[in-house]
Design an enzyme around this catalytic site. Structure first.
Site, PDB file in Angstrom:
ATOM      1  N   GLY A 290       0.867  -1.080  -0.092  1.00  0.00           N
ATOM      2  CA  GLY A 290      -0.039   0.076  -0.095  1.00  0.00           C
ATOM      3  C   GLY A 290       0.783   1.319   0.156  1.00  0.00           C
TER       4      GLY A 290
ATOM      5  N   GLY B  79       5.565   4.190  -8.770  1.00  0.00           N
ATOM      6  CA  GLY B  79       6.229   2.859  -9.266  1.00  0.00           C
ATOM      7  C   GLY B  79       5.296   1.704  -9.207  1.00  0.00           C
ATOM      8  N   HIS B  80       4.511   1.821  -8.007  1.00  0.00           N
ATOM      9  CA  HIS B  80       3.245   0.590  -8.126  1.00  0.00           C
ATOM     10  C   HIS B  80       2.294   0.841  -9.296  1.00  0.00           C
ATOM     11  CE1 HIS B  80       3.747   1.291  -3.447  1.00  0.00           C
ATOM     12  NE2 HIS B  80       4.290   0.221  -3.821  1.00  0.00           N
TER      13      HIS B  80
ATOM     14  N   GLN C 149       8.049  -9.278   7.971  1.00  0.00           N
ATOM     15  CA  GLN C 149       9.219  -8.730   7.202  1.00  0.00           C
ATOM     16  C   GLN C 149       9.898  -7.731   7.754  1.00  0.00           C
ATOM     17  OE1 GLN C 149       6.771  -8.280   3.512  1.00  0.00           O
ATOM     18  NE2 GLN C 149       8.162  -6.714   3.284  1.00  0.00           N
TER      19      GLN C 149
ATOM     20  N   ARG D 267       7.880   4.859   1.700  1.00  0.00           N
ATOM     21  CA  ARG D 267       8.988   5.499   2.960  1.00  0.00           C
ATOM     22  C   ARG D 267       9.186   6.926   2.591  1.00  0.00           C
ATOM     23  NH1 ARG D 267      10.635   1.319   6.482  1.00  0.00           N
ATOM     24  NH2 ARG D 267      10.588  -0.852   5.767  1.00  0.00           N
TER      25      ARG D 267
HETATM   26  P1  AMP Z   1       6.294  -1.978  -1.664  1.00  0.00           P
HETATM   27  O1  AMP Z   1       4.772  -1.711  -1.676  1.00  0.00           O
HETATM   28  O2  AMP Z   1       7.209  -1.272  -1.386  1.00  0.00           O
HETATM   29  O3  AMP Z   1       6.283  -3.633  -1.196  1.00  0.00           O
HETATM   30  O4  AMP Z   1       6.483  -2.627  -3.224  1.00  0.00           O
HETATM   31  C1  AMP Z   1       5.420  -3.274  -4.063  1.00  0.00           C
HETATM   32  C2  AMP Z   1       6.153  -3.440  -5.402  1.00  0.00           C
HETATM   33  O5  AMP Z   1       6.509  -2.228  -5.960  1.00  0.00           O
HETATM   34  C3  AMP Z   1       7.574  -4.213  -5.261  1.00  0.00           C
HETATM   35  O6  AMP Z   1       7.476  -5.170  -6.407  1.00  0.00           O
HETATM   36  C4  AMP Z   1       8.452  -2.989  -5.398  1.00  0.00           C
HETATM   37  O7  AMP Z   1       9.629  -3.599  -6.007  1.00  0.00           O
HETATM   38  C5  AMP Z   1       7.754  -2.343  -6.534  1.00  0.00           C
HETATM   39  N1  AMP Z   1       8.162  -0.854  -6.551  1.00  0.00           N
HETATM   40  C6  AMP Z   1       8.488  -0.328  -5.298  1.00  0.00           C
HETATM   41  N2  AMP Z   1       8.969   0.982  -5.591  1.00  0.00           N
HETATM   42  C7  AMP Z   1       9.093   1.388  -6.888  1.00  0.00           C
HETATM   43  C8  AMP Z   1       9.542   1.996  -7.995  1.00  0.00           C
HETATM   44  N3  AMP Z   1      10.075   3.366  -7.419  1.00  0.00           N
HETATM   45  N4  AMP Z   1       9.563   1.554  -9.404  1.00  0.00           N
HETATM   46  C9  AMP Z   1       8.963   0.675  -9.759  1.00  0.00           C
HETATM   47  N5  AMP Z   1       8.799  -0.399  -8.974  1.00  0.00           N
HETATM   48  C10 AMP Z   1       8.611  -0.012  -7.486  1.00  0.00           C
END
Ligand code: AMP
Length: 270
Positions: free
Chosen positions: A26, A31-32, A56, A182
């Protein structure tokens, strides 16, 4: 469709064979969104999960401080026309047995594995459970979390799970900083420091491409601290395929970093 229990999830997707799955914690950002849009290029349905996985986190305070904004996330997902959103709670996702045991490749002992004890075991535990329930055709993962994606891929191959990993490039802010949930915990000034760090590393990579001896961790750490970085967990160079130290400047390699701006820990690879 918003789904909150594994039984409803399994009923709903029982006969769907071509699911593209994007696991997230979330706090959705560009990126998401890029992962979701990429999944929508595939035939079939898109399923996004949102779950801040306590297992984790090696630090309780970090877990509590992790930015959450479900209301905004749901607006984003609705706008993107995502087919399924799975929002499990702890009991739902952790109260069943999975036939596949977790496989932790030895690369889990490096980088974040050293500074975050138990982190990758926690990541693989939850991903293994998601794969068991969802059986997606594709799982889309960001290269921003390179080590995570590598270890999930190794687990999938070792356990012969019928899911293909799609690695997606890192999406960055204009100032070079990778989008990250973050980042919401950073002050304006810390955000500027993060930008200086990334620009410095991009520049350093150019120099290292010319001559590997230009990679000088002690020197780099000193320079980054001068920018205002609080602490550096690691700054290391690995060949992107073999994950060994590069011996030849022609190899394809990445600089991996984990650093703190006050209490916020950021990771990236360049
Ligand atoms: P998270 O919510 O941080 O666990 O991320 C979920 C997914 O989004 C993971 O596969 C991350 O590697 C990907 N992700 C997070 N930040 C980025 C970003 N800046 N660019 C591309 N993918 C991202």
């Amino acid at each position: 469709k918003i789904i909150k229990s594994k039984h409803k999830l399994q009923n709903e997707i029982l006969n769907i064979k071509n699911i593209s799955f994007i696991p997230t914690m979330g706090g959705l950002h560009k990126g998401h969104i890029s992962l979701i849009k990429k999944s929508q290029n595939f035939k079939g349905k898109t399923l996004v999960s949102i779950f801040v996985n306590p297992k984790q986190f090696n630090n309780k305070n970090d877990f509590l401080k992790y930015p959450r904004n479900l209301k905004k996330d749901l607006i984003i997902l609705r706008r993107l026309n995502v087919d399924y959103i799975y929002l499990p709670n702890f009991k739902d996702i952790y109260s069943f047995r999975v036939k596949n045991k977790i496989f932790l490749d030895k690369f889990s002992k490096k980088l974040c594995g050293k500074s975050r004890k138990g982190h990758f075991k926690g990541v693989l535990n939850i991903v293994n459970r998601f794969l068991h329930l969802i059986k997606p055709k594709y799982i889309l993962l960001g290269v921003k979390d390179f080590q995570q994606s590598y270890l999930i891929t190794k687990h999938i191959l070792k356990r012969k799970i019928n899911t293909k990993v799609i690695n997606c490039k890192t999406i960055r802010e204009k100032n070079g900083v990778a989008y990250s949930t973050r980042n919401k915990n950073l002050t304006n000034n810390q955000f500027k420091v993060a930008s200086k760090v990334i620009k410095y590393l991009k520049n350093n990579k150019k120099l290292v491409r010319k001559d590997l001896t230009n990679f000088k961790p002690t020197r780099i750490k000193k320079d980054l601290k001068n920018f205002g970085v609080t602490k550096i967990d690691y700054i290391e160079l690995y060949n992107s395929k073999s994950l060994k130290r590069p011996k030849n400047k022609k190899e394809i390699f990445r600089i991996f970093i984990a650093f703190y701006l006050n209490k916020t820990r950021l990771i990236d690879n360049i």
